[in-house]
Scaffold this motif. Structure first.
Motif, short mmCIF file in Angstrom:
data_model
loop_
_atom_site.label_atom_id
_atom_site.label_comp_id
_atom_site.label_asym_id
_atom_site.label_seq_id
_atom_site.Cartn_x
_atom_site.Cartn_y
_atom_site.Cartn_z
N LYS A 112 0.86 -1.18 0.00
CA LYS A 112 0.00 0.00 0.00
C LYS A 112 0.90 1.24 0.00
O LYS A 112 1.66 1.46 0.95
CB LYS A 112 -0.90 0.01 1.24
CG LYS A 112 -1.90 -1.14 1.28
CD LYS A 112 -2.69 -1.11 2.59
CE LYS A 112 -3.66 -2.28 2.69
NZ LYS A 112 -4.81 -2.12 1.78
N ASN A 134 -1.62 4.42 -4.54
CA ASN A 134 -1.71 3.36 -5.55
C ASN A 134 -3.03 2.60 -5.38
O ASN A 134 -3.84 2.91 -4.48
CB ASN A 134 -0.49 2.44 -5.53
CG ASN A 134 -0.44 1.52 -4.31
OD1 ASN A 134 -1.28 1.57 -3.42
ND2 ASN A 134 0.58 0.68 -4.27
N SER A 135 -3.26 1.61 -6.20
CA SER A 135 -4.56 0.94 -6.24
C SER A 135 -4.85 0.07 -5.01
O SER A 135 -5.99 -0.32 -4.79
CB SER A 135 -4.66 0.07 -7.50
OG SER A 135 -3.63 -0.92 -7.50
N THR A 138 -7.18 1.94 0.14
CA THR A 138 -8.62 2.21 0.14
C THR A 138 -8.88 3.69 0.42
O THR A 138 -8.00 4.43 0.87
CB THR A 138 -9.33 1.37 1.21
OG1 THR A 138 -8.92 1.83 2.52
CG2 THR A 138 -9.01 -0.11 1.06
N GLU A 139 -10.11 4.12 0.16
CA GLU A 139 -10.48 5.52 0.44
C GLU A 139 -10.32 5.84 1.91
O GLU A 139 -9.86 6.92 2.28
CB GLU A 139 -11.92 5.78 -0.01
CG GLU A 139 -12.10 5.88 -1.51
CD GLU A 139 -13.48 6.35 -1.89
OE1 GLU A 139 -14.18 6.93 -1.03
OE2 GLU A 139 -13.87 6.15 -3.05
#
Length: 264
Positions: A112, A134-135, A138-139
């Motif tokens: 993360k 990056n993907s 999480t928000e």
């Protein structure tokens, strides 16, 4: 939430100051590593947080790990701590030029990651920080990271292709502003004003002007025109600045800064 720092220089201290002022977490929930024993002593005695024995200890401790190291040392540090970073840990970088792809490849495992670009006004709670996750982030996790940087200023989430642009317009630009303040004060000293007084007038003018731009949302050109009376003193000063290439110099300096950031 445990926050770890690898490195404890000026920017790390600015972020730490915000965390402590806003009481985001308890002091025992913050740990920082440093190269020298003297800095470790300051971490314990002055900052009142936990000193790490080494970078790996800080990495293993943290839920959010902030890598406050220069670009030249980033690869060495990541190779040292990669095995200590847990899958759920959010790794935050401050260094320009190191892309999410490069960071992911250097860690060698799914991580993360949040790239950030803060600036030194964070030292007085007036920083501006760009963030790019990056993907895997999480928000909710991004909001937790954003809250850390909001403790010492303002934040903005940006796409990664703008991170290097942020270096030019925000990350490095305090240096340009300080040059302007110094030059403005030097001119006042040349006309007879005591230096300390000149710095105060110049710095407050910059602070107030920035506040006016942010508060009103008006175009900078409109705000400039409000000061420039027809045939007046300000218009004469603006004429000289234009003649000397003031705007062009700032434009080209920022472009050079971005080019350098992209090459790191």
């Amino acid at each position: 939430m445990k926050i770890g720092f690898v490195g404890c220089g000026n920017m790390a201290r600015a972020i730490l100051g915000g965390i402590q002022k806003q009481k985001l977490v308890a002091s025992e929930e913050v740990m920082a590593s440093a190269k020298t024993e003297e800095t470790k002593r300051k971490i314990r005695d002055e900052l009142k947080i936990r000193p790490a024995e080494n970078n790996r200890e800080a990495a293993a401790f943290a839920d959010i790990l902030i890598l406050a190291v220069k670009p030249a040392y980033m690869e060495e540090v990541i190779e040292e701590i990669a095995d200590s970073v847990r899958p759920e840990t959010i790794v935050v970088t401050l260094a320009p030029g190191k892309t999410l792809q490069w960071l992911d490849s250097t860690f060698g495992k799914p991580t993360k990651l949040v790239r950030t670009m803060p600036n030194t006004p964070a030292l007085v709670g007036e920083g501006m920080t760009a963030l790019c996750p990056n993907s895997f982030v999480t928000e909710e996790e991004l909001e937790a990271v954003e809250k850390i940087f909001q403790s010492c200023g303002k934040t903005q989430v940006v796409p990664e292709n703008l991170i290097d642009v942020v270096v030019g317009v925000s990350g490095s630009s305090p240096a340009y502003v300080f040059l302007f303040i110094e030059a403005l004060a030097d001119a006042a000293v040349a006309d007879g004003m005591p230096r300390a007084m000149a710095y105060k007038f110049a710095a407050q003018s910059v602070l107030g002007s920035a506040g006016l731009a942010l508060e009103t949302g008006m175009h900078p050109g409109e705000l400039k025109d409000m000061v420039c009376s027809p045939g007046g003193t300000t218009m004469e000063a603006v004429r000289v600045l234009e003649e000397k290439g003031f705007r062009s110099a700032v434009f080209e300096a920022s472009k050079a800064c971005v080019r350098k950031a992209r090459g790191l």
